[in-house]
Scaffold this active site. Structure first.
Site, PDB file in Angstrom:
ATOM      1  N   HIS A 108       1.040  -1.175   0.130  1.00 54.19           N
ATOM      2  CA  HIS A 108      -0.077  -0.005  -0.141  1.00 54.19           C
ATOM      3  C   HIS A 108       0.427   1.313   0.153  1.00 54.19           C
ATOM      4  O   HIS A 108       2.286   0.720   0.592  1.00 54.19           O
ATOM      5  CB  HIS A 108      -1.302  -0.133   1.202  1.00 54.19           C
ATOM      6  CG  HIS A 108      -2.142  -0.868   1.709  1.00 54.19           C
ATOM      7  ND1 HIS A 108      -1.787  -2.132   2.024  1.00 54.19           N
ATOM      8  CD2 HIS A 108      -3.057  -1.423   1.073  1.00 54.19           C
ATOM      9  CE1 HIS A 108      -2.212  -3.269   1.915  1.00 54.19           C
ATOM     10  NE2 HIS A 108      -3.564  -2.322   1.853  1.00 54.19           N
ATOM     11  N   ASP A 111       2.240   1.791   3.104  1.00 50.91           N
ATOM     12  CA  ASP A 111       3.491   0.943   3.425  1.00 50.91           C
ATOM     13  C   ASP A 111       4.722   1.171   3.268  1.00 50.91           C
ATOM     14  O   ASP A 111       6.097   1.528   4.006  1.00 50.91           O
ATOM     15  CB  ASP A 111       3.125  -0.475   3.079  1.00 50.91           C
ATOM     16  CG  ASP A 111       1.896  -0.753   3.304  1.00 50.91           C
ATOM     17  OD1 ASP A 111       1.121  -0.646   4.408  1.00 50.91           O
ATOM     18  OD2 ASP A 111       1.154  -1.675   2.325  1.00 50.91           O
TER      19      ASP A 111
END
Ligand code: XUL
Ligand code: CO
Length: 446
Positions: A108, A111
């Site tokens: 993501h 992340d």
């Protein structure tokens, strides 16, 4: 693939390249079945299985849950400046990918890089990290299976992202999906995923479901158009899940999402990312969801994990159930493979598994479990009569009035007249137990 770690620190000291040692090995840090270059049918195990490591569970998640903080200490999270910490995390991630020898990873946006306090700052953090990731991908050969945007954690998304009742929030979701598409395209991502974490509702009384679904259709069309305009050629994937965090999520299951995609004219660019634990949450089996997606030509990729028979939530455990993986690989092989998709371990260590070595052990187990599933499924398809028996079961539709029925040439009155002529049909056994026994026999032959 070279076994390297970039940067000046080794994050997993004492753990070298994970190797295949075969079924008689007792080494927890060795593959017992997964042998990347072994041919199974026409492809290597690596090419059949296309394993990916998820960035979030391994390098971000530290074991925290709603009842308590994390239990794992990450040596890559020591720096107080969040961008410096993100750089360390990237080095740790690529060390892990190469030591495990997986071909792919998934992330993501948040992340990989800190979110930033403004739209422009978030974009600049992410493009900084993308440049670093690009260098590491080139140096190691590890590729991006898919990228995605986390449009569910930030409190602004509490009422949804593209389905939020407030247009200003929808615009923020657009900004995040745009930057995540930019990142995915820049890193040569094979796919781009949408998991509608909060695209649903908590209360039907205050929700205009028709308008929200229209907004989601519009938003996904805009994302598709933007992705194509920047040269992203991969598949867009929707990941069905019926609930959690919302009481009801719109992307309930494969068949619901396929209907949605066709309704909004998205069926040529979108496929599905089927997650095992989401399948069981929706009251189906993992194999059922894969089969529904494959039948309709929408099988894109897989989030590999498993739930827990006793609880009704998304436990995201590593796959260990051989029956699950055999059934899954039977569908995948019959589908002609996963094409641009792969098997992403959307799975996390238990909170009680506190050692960094556990990260390796968990992935090794998951990879061996799917490798065994692949061997058994391949053996069943090559050596058993399963495919032929399944085809023969429908042979009454291959000729005569059955074939005319399939072609649309019969009326209800024709069915009635046929029934009168043939009288009571002959009884044919489904032989379920015999098939289940045969599957176990093949499992233990691999
Ligand atoms: C949540 C889940 C996500 C998606 C990506 O249940 O599966 O991690 O895979 O957003
Ligand atoms: Co997932």
């Amino acid at each position: 693939m070279s076994n390297i770690f970039i940067g000046n620190r080794e994050y997993f000291p004492g753990i070298g390249q994970i190797k295949f040692e075969g079924g008689s090995s007792d080494n927890p840090l060795a593959f017992k079945c997964y042998e990347a270059e072994r041919m199974v049918g026409a492809k290597t195990m690596r090419d059949h299985l296309r394993f990916a490591v998820s960035y979030w569970h391994n390098f971000c998640g530290d074991g925290s849950d709603i009842f308590g903080p994390g239990t794992r200490i990450h040596p890559w999270s020591e720096k107080s400046n969040s961008l410096d910490a993100a750089e360390d995390k990237l080095d740790a991630a690529f060390e892990f990918f190469t030591k495990l020898d997986v071909p792919f990873y998934c992330f993501h946006d948040v992340d990989l890089a800190p979110d930033g306090t403004t739209v422009a700052q978030g974009e600049s953090y992410l493009s900084h990290m993308v440049e670093l990731a690009k260098v590491r991908q080139a140096a190691t050969g590890v590729q991006l299976l898919w990228g995605t945007a986390n449009v569910f954690s930030n409190p602004r998304y509490m009422n949804g992202a593209s389905t939020n009742p407030n247009f200003d929030v929808v615009a923020h979701a657009g900004a995040q999906v745009k930057r995540s598409l930019d990142a995915t395209a820049a890193l040569g991502g094979k796919n781009y995923v949408f998991w509608g974490g909060r695209e649903g509702y908590a209360c039907l009384f205050n929700t205009n479901t028709q308008r929200e679904l229209d907004h989601m259709g519009r938003f996904l069309s805009m994302a598709r158009d933007y992705g194509r305009s920047i040269g992203f050629e991969g598949a867009f994937l929707i990941e069905p899940k019926p609930m959690e965090p919302m009481y009801h999520q719109y992307d309930v299951d494969a068949q619901t999402v396929i209907g949605f995609l066709r309704r909004y004219g998205l069926e040529n660019d979108f496929k599905l990312n089927i997650e095992a634990n989401h399948a069981t949450l929706s009251g189906h089996s993992f194999a059922h969801e894969l089969q529904m997606a494959a039948d309709a030509g929408f099988l894109g990729s897989i989030d590999a994990n498993r739930g827990n028979a006793q609880n009704g939530w998304d436990t995201d455990q590593f796959p260990t159930d051989l029956h699950d993986t055999v059934q899954a690989m039977l569908v995948v092989l019959a589908n002609g493979g996963l094409r641009s998709g792969g098997l992403n371990f959307d799975a996390k260590l238990r909170r009680e598994s506190t050692s960094l070595e556990d990260m390796f052990v968990a992935h090794i187990g998951g990879m061996d479990c799917f490798a065994r599933g692949l061997l058994a499924a391949n053996s069943i398809l090559e050596k058993s009569s399963l495919s032929r028996d399944k085809k023969d079961r429908y042979s009454s539709f291959d000729q005569g009035p059955g074939a005319v029925f399939e072609a649309g040439g019969l009326s209800l009155t024709d069915l009635r007249d046929h029934a009168e002529i043939i009288g009571e049909p002959e009884q044919v056994s489904g032989r379920q137990e015999s098939i289940e026994n045969m599957i176990n026999d093949h499992l233990f032959r691999t």
